[in-house]
Design an enzyme around this catalytic site. Sequence first.
Site, PDB file in Angstrom:
ATOM      1  N   ASP A 134       3.368   7.223  17.283  1.00 10.72           N
ATOM      2  CA  ASP A 134       2.313   6.685  16.191  1.00 10.72           C
ATOM      3  C   ASP A 134       2.326   5.236  16.341  1.00 10.72           C
ATOM      4  O   ASP A 134       3.369   4.464  16.085  1.00 10.72           O
ATOM      5  CB  ASP A 134       2.916   7.181  14.953  1.00 10.72           C
TER       6      ASP A 134
ATOM      7  N   LYS B 131       0.396  -4.313   4.850  1.00  9.69           N
ATOM      8  CA  LYS B 131       0.894  -5.287   5.776  1.00  9.69           C
ATOM      9  C   LYS B 131       1.741  -6.034   5.510  1.00  9.69           C
ATOM     10  O   LYS B 131       2.882  -6.484   6.219  1.00  9.69           O
ATOM     11  CB  LYS B 131      -0.328  -5.947   6.769  1.00  9.69           C
TER      12      LYS B 131
ATOM     13  N   GLY C  89       1.938  -3.632  15.025  1.00  6.27           N
ATOM     14  CA  GLY C  89       1.588  -4.935  14.610  1.00  6.27           C
ATOM     15  C   GLY C  89       2.440  -5.467  13.471  1.00  6.27           C
ATOM     16  O   GLY C  89       2.831  -6.715  13.626  1.00  6.27           O
ATOM     17  N   ASP C  90       2.694  -4.991  12.444  1.00  2.04           N
ATOM     18  CA  ASP C  90       3.476  -5.651  11.292  1.00  2.04           C
ATOM     19  C   ASP C  90       4.736  -5.527  11.667  1.00  2.04           C
ATOM     20  O   ASP C  90       5.628  -6.507  11.511  1.00  2.04           O
ATOM     21  CB  ASP C  90       3.485  -4.545  10.050  1.00  2.04           C
TER      22      ASP C  90
ATOM     23  N   MET D 113       0.898  -1.194  -0.096  1.00  2.00           N
ATOM     24  CA  MET D 113       0.090  -0.193  -0.024  1.00  2.00           C
ATOM     25  C   MET D 113       0.955   1.204  -0.003  1.00  2.00           C
ATOM     26  O   MET D 113       2.151   1.101   0.670  1.00  2.00           O
ATOM     27  CB  MET D 113      -0.702  -0.057   1.168  1.00  2.00           C
TER      28      MET D 113
ATOM     29  N   ASN E 103       5.309  -4.234   5.042  1.00  2.00           N
ATOM     30  CA  ASN E 103       5.764  -3.868   6.037  1.00  2.00           C
ATOM     31  C   ASN E 103       6.340  -4.884   7.009  1.00  2.00           C
ATOM     32  O   ASN E 103       7.548  -4.725   7.456  1.00  2.00           O
ATOM     33  CB  ASN E 103       4.912  -3.238   7.200  1.00  2.00           C
TER      34      ASN E 103
END
Length: 304
Positions: free
Chosen positions: A245, A40, A250-251, A11, A43
């Site tokens: 941030d 995701k 999670g990635d 993305m 990353n």
Amino acid sequence: MPRVMIVGSTMMDLVAYADRLPEAGETVVGTSFQTGFGGKGANQAVMARLLGADVSMVCCVGSDGYGAETLQNFADRGIDTTWARRVPGASGVAPIWVEAGGQNRIIILPGANLAMDPDVAIAAMNDGPAPGVVAGQFEIPQSVTAAAFAAARRRGAVTVLNPAPAAPLEPALAAEVDWLIPNEVELAALAGTDPDDLPGDDLLRSLAERVGCRLLVTLGEAGSALVGTDGAVQRIPAPTVDAVDTTGAGDAFVGGFIWALAGGRSDTDAVGIATTVAADSVTRPGTQLSFATPEAYERLLADL
């Protein structure tokens, strides 16, 4: 060098920062804006590469400028794109809002990610030396990930699914998963519970048994919960940091975990490494932009 393959999304992140996010019908003035590479799958691939893995990316990008920039970003980072494909149309984009304190809200527009082909994913799994770990997510069709995971497991690879964004898990994919790594929202979607309730040990054990694989749940600042092969639940705290941030945390976690797992680390060591790099990422703005350098990670993980 641990070998990792990512079957997943790319993305372009479009990130707006504001002291607070607008209510319905309201306009607020933001504090800053940035674009950055995301998705995701991408990353997780970048994090694993920064930690030292040999990484291949199986993905689709569009024929637009974002697609060309994404492939160049992979090349610059030393990520193999032999099995990346360009298709007509738009690449995936992700408008992201981040408020003071680091919480975010994200809308993804998958674009070219939805054009991924199961046959290409299978061919990628059979190409060259067998990977140690293959990871996937929910930003591409589950049928593609299921096909890739089945081919990967035939070669002895461990499969890791990050079921994000939250969606029902299709049976064909569930049957090919060795590790499932949801966050609290995704866990609630899979288990049919309230995402505001901290999951108890009984819930975690029952879900791990129902899906038939290892379960590792990320819990934000509360750390993570690991369900052992014996059903015991181990809760691993996260270090206390000043969050700027949380986008991409999670990635970062999954990327750190799959690198450690592919390198032969124990389950608990892999979770410790994943927790450390995820906590570090939230101290800086951006997604991949918030990830540190290989040298910084070497110092950060020296004692783990």
